[in-house]
Design an enzyme around this catalytic site. Structure first.
Site, PDB file in Angstrom:
ATOM      1  N   CYS A   2       0.905  -0.862  -0.007  1.00  0.00           N
ATOM      2  CA  CYS A   2       0.111  -0.297  -0.061  1.00  0.00           C
ATOM      3  C   CYS A   2       0.810   0.710   0.388  1.00  0.00           C
ATOM      4  CB  CYS A   2      -0.793   0.066   1.475  1.00  0.00           C
ATOM      5  SG  CYS A   2      -2.172  -1.758   1.595  1.00  0.00           S
ATOM      6  N   LEU A  52      -3.832  -1.285  -1.115  1.00  0.00           N
ATOM      7  CA  LEU A  52      -3.633  -3.287  -2.393  1.00  0.00           C
ATOM      8  C   LEU A  52      -4.884  -3.872  -1.667  1.00  0.00           C
ATOM      9  CD1 LEU A  52      -2.662  -4.832  -4.106  1.00  0.00           C
ATOM     10  CD2 LEU A  52      -0.086  -4.974  -3.178  1.00  0.00           C
TER      11      LEU A  52
END
Length: 114
Positions: A2, A52
């Site tokens: 992320c 993500l």
């Protein structure tokens, strides 16, 4: 992996966090978190997250907050995975915590409160 960006200051004028600047920073990390983006803002802090999605793609958006009586107690954004989140969730439920999602992020928030 992320992408996370943020800003905090206790000296800035309340109610005027630089949301646009943080959004610009997070926008440069779109490839790190192609599944979702989220922003949380308060007078002295801004958190933004590019996600993500691995666990609970539908309800695990970040930044995630814990609220009580209409007041935000805690806000969190992080990149990682808590591998034993199911066991921790069971223990926290036993101590009276309630969960809205299946996300490990919410487990981290509740564990911090505990």
């Amino acid at each position: 992996m992320c992408g996370i960006s943020g800003w905090t200051s206790y000296e800035r004028v309340p109610g005027a966090p630089p949301v646009e600047a943080v959004a610009t920073m997070t926008g440069t990390m779109a490839c790190r978190g192609p599944d979702d983006a989220g922003l949380w803002s308060a007078p002295h802090a801004v958190l933004e997250h590019r996600r993500l999605a691995v666990i609970d793609p539908d309800a695990g958006q970040q930044p995630m907050t814990v609220e009580e009586n209409g007041r935000t107690l805690l806000a969190l954004t992080y990149s990682g995975e808590v591998y034993n989140h199911r066991q921790l969730r069971t223990k926290l439920r036993g101590r009276g915590h309630h969960f809205r999602t299946r996300s490990d992020t919410e487990v981290v928030l509740r564990a911090y409160l505990e």
